[in-house]
Design an enzyme around this catalytic site. Structure first.
Site, mmCIF file in Angstrom:
data_model
loop_
_atom_site.group_PDB
_atom_site.id
_atom_site.type_symbol
_atom_site.label_atom_id
_atom_site.label_comp_id
_atom_site.label_asym_id
_atom_site.label_seq_id
_atom_site.Cartn_x
_atom_site.Cartn_y
_atom_site.Cartn_z
ATOM 1 N N CYS A 105 -108.071 -12.877 -24.039
ATOM 2 C CA CYS A 105 -107.577 -13.779 -23.003
ATOM 3 C C CYS A 105 -108.715 -14.325 -22.143
ATOM 4 O O CYS A 105 -109.353 -13.587 -21.377
ATOM 5 C CB CYS A 105 -106.560 -13.054 -22.129
ATOM 6 S SG CYS A 105 -105.757 -14.136 -20.924
ATOM 7 N N CYS B 11 -96.695 -11.256 -19.848
ATOM 8 C CA CYS B 11 -97.474 -12.371 -19.298
ATOM 9 C C CYS B 11 -96.587 -13.182 -18.347
ATOM 10 O O CYS B 11 -96.365 -14.373 -18.531
ATOM 11 C CB CYS B 11 -98.014 -13.240 -20.435
ATOM 12 S SG CYS B 11 -99.325 -14.379 -19.936
ATOM 13 N N GLU C 159 -79.509 -20.480 -28.351
ATOM 14 C CA GLU C 159 -80.567 -21.387 -27.910
ATOM 15 C C GLU C 159 -80.018 -22.511 -27.029
ATOM 16 O O GLU C 159 -80.672 -22.925 -26.072
ATOM 17 C CB GLU C 159 -81.301 -21.983 -29.123
ATOM 18 C CG GLU C 159 -82.201 -20.982 -29.844
ATOM 19 C CD GLU C 159 -83.327 -20.445 -28.973
ATOM 20 O OE1 GLU C 159 -83.694 -21.105 -27.980
ATOM 21 O OE2 GLU C 159 -83.858 -19.367 -29.291
ATOM 22 N N TYR D 121 -87.743 -28.529 -28.692
ATOM 23 C CA TYR D 121 -87.876 -27.076 -28.628
ATOM 24 C C TYR D 121 -86.761 -26.386 -29.410
ATOM 25 O O TYR D 121 -87.011 -25.481 -30.204
ATOM 26 C CB TYR D 121 -87.856 -26.576 -27.176
ATOM 27 C CG TYR D 121 -87.492 -25.103 -27.128
ATOM 28 C CD1 TYR D 121 -88.428 -24.135 -27.480
ATOM 29 C CD2 TYR D 121 -86.188 -24.695 -26.837
ATOM 30 C CE1 TYR D 121 -88.079 -22.785 -27.517
ATOM 31 C CE2 TYR D 121 -85.837 -23.354 -26.866
ATOM 32 C CZ TYR D 121 -86.788 -22.408 -27.210
ATOM 33 O OH TYR D 121 -86.440 -21.085 -27.274
ATOM 34 N N CYS E 254 -101.019 -5.814 -22.402
ATOM 35 C CA CYS E 254 -100.979 -6.970 -23.302
ATOM 36 C C CYS E 254 -101.815 -6.722 -24.551
ATOM 37 O O CYS E 254 -102.991 -6.335 -24.458
ATOM 38 C CB CYS E 254 -101.494 -8.213 -22.584
ATOM 39 S SG CYS E 254 -101.480 -9.696 -23.618
ATOM 40 N N ASP F 269 -91.835 -23.044 -25.348
ATOM 41 C CA ASP F 269 -91.017 -23.065 -24.135
ATOM 42 C C ASP F 269 -91.916 -22.690 -22.965
ATOM 43 O O ASP F 269 -93.141 -22.622 -23.097
ATOM 44 C CB ASP F 269 -89.809 -22.132 -24.266
ATOM 45 C CG ASP F 269 -90.190 -20.654 -24.245
ATOM 46 O OD1 ASP F 269 -91.404 -20.329 -24.361
ATOM 47 O OD2 ASP F 269 -89.287 -19.803 -24.098
ATOM 48 N N CYS G 35 -101.391 -7.227 -17.497
ATOM 49 C CA CYS G 35 -102.483 -7.466 -18.449
ATOM 50 C C CYS G 35 -102.908 -6.204 -19.192
ATOM 51 O O CYS G 35 -103.299 -6.265 -20.363
ATOM 52 C CB CYS G 35 -103.680 -8.083 -17.727
ATOM 53 S SG CYS G 35 -103.333 -9.710 -16.996
#
Length: 363
Positions: free
Chosen positions: A218, A202, A49, A132, A212, A150, A209
């Site tokens: 959405c 995305c 991270e 974060y 997804c 994020d 899409c």
């Protein structure tokens, strides 16, 4: 409950279950990510991270594996000299992260018996760990419910809820929306799932899409590429400076270690000027040791930092024989083939490449 709240609940309700089902089938394989059924290693999660802050997954993979090979545990990293850590980090950028990484490893190893805190609140006390990163470590390493946000999560939330909040000033709105979707069960897998969705499906341009798992929920799909809204980027100023490629007769080059604090703190580079928005030729008294034949090398080193662009001119000089050993503090000699043993940041590697290529052309 307002109509807006009811609408948000109807969208958020199915998100976690669908994303976790999708993640179980499509999760990305990464060297720091625990496999299904395995317990994540907090050291691996923390290390990755920190490296992933403002850096792509593709770039981080090799650095992560190199660090694990050099320092398999947080105690090993804590015991390493800072210069060795900076050298291993060289090329990854944002070098304050490397200095904080080393400080954090020492704190965890020496004061916390090698164990990372498992709550966001306590993780925030560690050097180099912000909002974060604390949420990500808490969630992924310890499966504690934390709201992880994020750039990928912001994009997914903006499109899913058709939010027109503007980044960065309305970032809190994306934390609120992400909080509506974050589950109590498997929060670590969920955090990774929504980030994977943003990274692979995305995407900022040409989102996939049709693939997804949230497409029917959405609200922003008709204009997905316009979300999230972002404030116009400020034009970065251009700073200029010069550096010296000072060579002895034996082929060694003068290097210097930069101050520990400030931009590129603790890194190694070529002596030179400050970087300002003025363009000035090198003054004789700025050359750190006596040289002859000081000439400008053809070409320009260009590099972009977070807040400015840099244009760096490079000057070659031949070192006067009788001053080989009388060096200013923190200056030393190294052969070009030894540069990899020192913590040269990317901008200085570019300068080295320019000098080496130019001098080859003169042969």
């Amino acid at each position: 409950m307002t109509q807006k709240a009811r609408n948000e609940d109807s969208i958020a309700g199915p998100v976690a279950e669908r994303l976790l089902d999708w993640y179980d089938r499509h999760r990305r394989v990464m060297p720091w990510r625990a496999k299904a059924g395995e317990t994540p290693d907090p050291y691996h999660v923390w290390l990755s991270e920190i490296m992933l802050q403002q850096t792509t997954v593709a770039t981080v993979k090799s650095y992560f594996l190199k660090f694990l090979e050099l320092w398999p545990t947080v105690e090993d990293l804590a015991a390493a000299p800072q210069d060795d850590v900076l050298t291993a980090w060289a090329g990854l950028g944002y070098y304050a992260r490397a200095r904080n990484l080393h400080k954090c490893a020492q704190l965890v190893a020496n004061d916390l018996a090698g164990r990372f805190p498992n709550t966001e609140k306590d993780l925030l006390n560690l050097p180099g760990v912000g909002r974060y990163t604390a949420a990500a470590i808490s969630s992924i390493a310890f499966d504690t419910r934390s709201v992880v946000v994020d750039g990928n999560v912001e994009r997914v939330m903006a499109r899913l809820f058709d939010s027109h909040a503007e980044l960065p000033k309305e970032k809190g709105e994306f934390y609120r929306l992400a909080g509506l979707c974050t589950p109590d069960l498997r929060p670590g897998d969920y955090a990774q799932a929504v980030m994977d969705l943003g990274a692979t499906i995305c995407t900022p341009k040409n989102p996939k899409c049709t693939l997804c798992p949230l497409v029917d929920l959405c609200q922003g799909k008709p204009h997905a590429e316009s979300l999230p809204r972002k404030a116009p980027k400020k034009t970065k100023p251009v700073r200029r400076g010069y550096a010296f490629w000072l060579e002895r007769r034996d082929g060694t080059i003068l290097l210097c270690k930069r101050p520990d604090k400030g931009l590129l703190g603790g890194m190694v580079g070529f002596p030179g000027s400050e970087w300002t928005e003025d363009s000035l030729p090198p003054a004789p008294n700025t050359v750190p040791i006596p040289v002859t034949n000081l000439t400008e090398i053809s070409g320009m080193v260009r590099h972009t930092f977070t807040h400015f662009h840099l244009e760096l001119s490079l000057f070659k000089g031949d070192v006067v024989q009788d001053r080989y050993e009388h060096l200013p503090e923190k200056h030393f000699w190294a052969r070009p083939e030894e540069f990899g043993d020192h913590a040269l940041p990317t901008v200085m590697r570019k300068a080295a490449d320019l000098a080496i290529d130019a001098l080859k052309g003169e042969e």
